[in-house]
Design a protein around this motif. Structure first.
Motif, PDB file in Angstrom:
ATOM      1  N   ASN A  44       6.388  -2.562   5.024  1.00  0.00           N
ATOM      2  CA  ASN A  44       4.932  -2.367   4.556  1.00  0.00           C
ATOM      3  C   ASN A  44       5.031  -2.973   3.140  1.00  0.00           C
ATOM      4  N   ILE A  45       3.779  -3.892   3.133  1.00  0.00           N
ATOM      5  CA  ILE A  45       3.370  -4.250   1.601  1.00  0.00           C
ATOM      6  C   ILE A  45       2.060  -3.921   1.228  1.00  0.00           C
ATOM      7  N   LEU A  46       2.203  -2.963   0.079  1.00  0.00           N
ATOM      8  CA  LEU A  46       0.788  -2.614  -0.685  1.00  0.00           C
ATOM      9  C   LEU A  46       0.325  -3.580  -1.455  1.00  0.00           C
ATOM     10  N   TYR A  72      -1.416  -3.604   3.376  1.00  0.00           N
ATOM     11  CA  TYR A  72      -2.407  -2.482   3.206  1.00  0.00           C
ATOM     12  C   TYR A  72      -2.816  -2.642   1.801  1.00  0.00           C
ATOM     13  N   TYR A  73      -4.286  -2.143   1.655  1.00  0.00           N
ATOM     14  CA  TYR A  73      -5.012  -2.286   0.336  1.00  0.00           C
ATOM     15  C   TYR A  73      -5.422  -1.062  -0.061  1.00  0.00           C
ATOM     16  N   SER A  80      -9.832  10.531  -8.438  1.00  0.00           N
ATOM     17  CA  SER A  80      -8.835   9.255  -8.950  1.00  0.00           C
ATOM     18  C   SER A  80      -7.521   9.086  -8.232  1.00  0.00           C
ATOM     19  N   LYS A  81      -7.561   9.149  -6.809  1.00  0.00           N
ATOM     20  CA  LYS A  81      -6.646   9.110  -6.135  1.00  0.00           C
ATOM     21  C   LYS A  81      -6.806   7.786  -5.257  1.00  0.00           C
ATOM     22  N   LEU A  82      -5.532   7.244  -4.630  1.00  0.00           N
ATOM     23  CA  LEU A  82      -5.619   6.063  -3.876  1.00  0.00           C
ATOM     24  C   LEU A  82      -5.219   6.512  -2.404  1.00  0.00           C
ATOM     25  N   SER A  83      -5.722   6.022  -1.272  1.00  0.00           N
ATOM     26  CA  SER A  83      -5.340   5.913  -0.054  1.00  0.00           C
ATOM     27  C   SER A  83      -5.168   4.332   0.617  1.00  0.00           C
ATOM     28  N   GLU A 107      -6.174   1.678   9.962  1.00  0.00           N
ATOM     29  CA  GLU A 107      -5.193   2.503   9.976  1.00  0.00           C
ATOM     30  C   GLU A 107      -4.590   2.947   8.569  1.00  0.00           C
ATOM     31  N   ARG A 108      -4.436   4.206   8.373  1.00  0.00           N
ATOM     32  CA  ARG A 108      -3.865   4.555   7.006  1.00  0.00           C
ATOM     33  C   ARG A 108      -2.647   4.811   6.984  1.00  0.00           C
ATOM     34  N   LEU A 109      -1.735   4.439   5.976  1.00  0.00           N
ATOM     35  CA  LEU A 109      -0.337   4.696   5.728  1.00  0.00           C
ATOM     36  C   LEU A 109      -0.395   5.880   5.004  1.00  0.00           C
TER      37      LEU A 109
END
Length: 185
Positions: A44-46, A72-73, A80-83, A107-109
Motif C-alpha cells: 500500500n502507498i499512502l 490511498y489518499y 484533526s485526524k486522518l483516514s 475502501e478505507r485502510l
C-alpha cells in the motif's frame, strides 16, 4: 526563531522556486522514491494531494499503479485526524478540508503493515524531522500507523540543518529530495 516564523520563511522560499524547476525536481523526487526498497516492498502507498508549491506526487501515483500497488489518499476527519481511502483516479477527488483534494469514500485502510506513507510538509531537517503546516494531522497519525514506513518528499532548498521540534513531532524514516536521500532505513 519560532516554528511559525520559520514556517513563513520556508513557505516563501518554496514559493519563489521556479515552476519549471519544481516540475523537474518533483519528477526526480518521485523517481528516487519509487526506487526505494521501502516502496518496492510495500503493498500500500499512502499519498497526499499536493498544495501549491509542494512536491507533486503524480509520478509516484503512476509508479505505484504500474507496480500493482494499492494507492490511498487522506481525508481530514473531526479532531484533526486522518483516514485513508483507496483511489483509482486522484483527478476525480473533490476538494475537501483546507482546499485539498480528498476522497469522498471508498475502501478505507485500517491496517498499515507493508505500507509506505508519503508525508507532506513545509520543510525538513537533516535529522529527519519535518515542519508541517501546524495542524498536527500527520504527527497524530504516524504513531498509530504500526508497520508503516514514513517518507517525506521535499525540494532540497527546503531541507535545513535543524528544525525546532517538540515531544509530539514525529521523526520520519526517510526524506527524499531531488539531490539526496536521507534515511535511517
Amino acid at each position: 526563531m519560532t516554528k511559525e516564523s520559520l514556517r513563513r520563511q520556508l513557505l516563501e522560499r518554496r514559493r519563489l522556486l521556479d515552476s519549471g524547476y519544481k516540475t523537474a525536481a518533483s519528477e526526480q523526487i518521485c523517481l528516487k522514491c519509487s526506487r526505494l526498497a521501502a516502496f518496492e516492498n510495500s503493498e500500500n502507498i499512502l499519498l497526499y494531494s499536493p498544495l501549491a508549491n509542494e512536491v507533486d506526487t503524480g509520478g509516484l501515483f503512476l509508479a505505484a499503479r504500474a507496480a500493482g500497488k494499492r494507492v490511498y489518499y487522506p481525508r481530514c476527519e473531526p479532531g484533526s485526524k486522518l483516514s485513508f481511502y483507496r483511489v483509482e483516479d486522484p483527478g476525480k477527488m473533490p476538494v475537501g478540508a483546507h482546499g485539498i483534494r480528498e476522497p469522498s469514500g471508498g475502501e478505507r485502510l485500517y491496517s498499515f503493515e507493508n505500507t509506505l506513507v508519503i508525508v507532506p510538509g513545509v520543510a525538513a531537517d537533516r535529522e529527519l524531522y519535518r515542519l508541517g503546516y501546524g495542524g498536527g494531522y500527520y504527527d497524530r497519525f504516524l504513531p498509530s500507523a504500526v508497520g508503516a514506513v514514513s517518507v517525506g518528499l521535499f525540494f532540497s532548498e527546503t531541507v535545513v540543518a535543524a528544525l525546532p521540534h517538540g515531544r509530539y513531532d514525529v521523526r520520519l524514516d526517510c526524506i527524499v529530495t531531488e539531490k539526496e536521500i536521507l534515511t535511517d532505513l
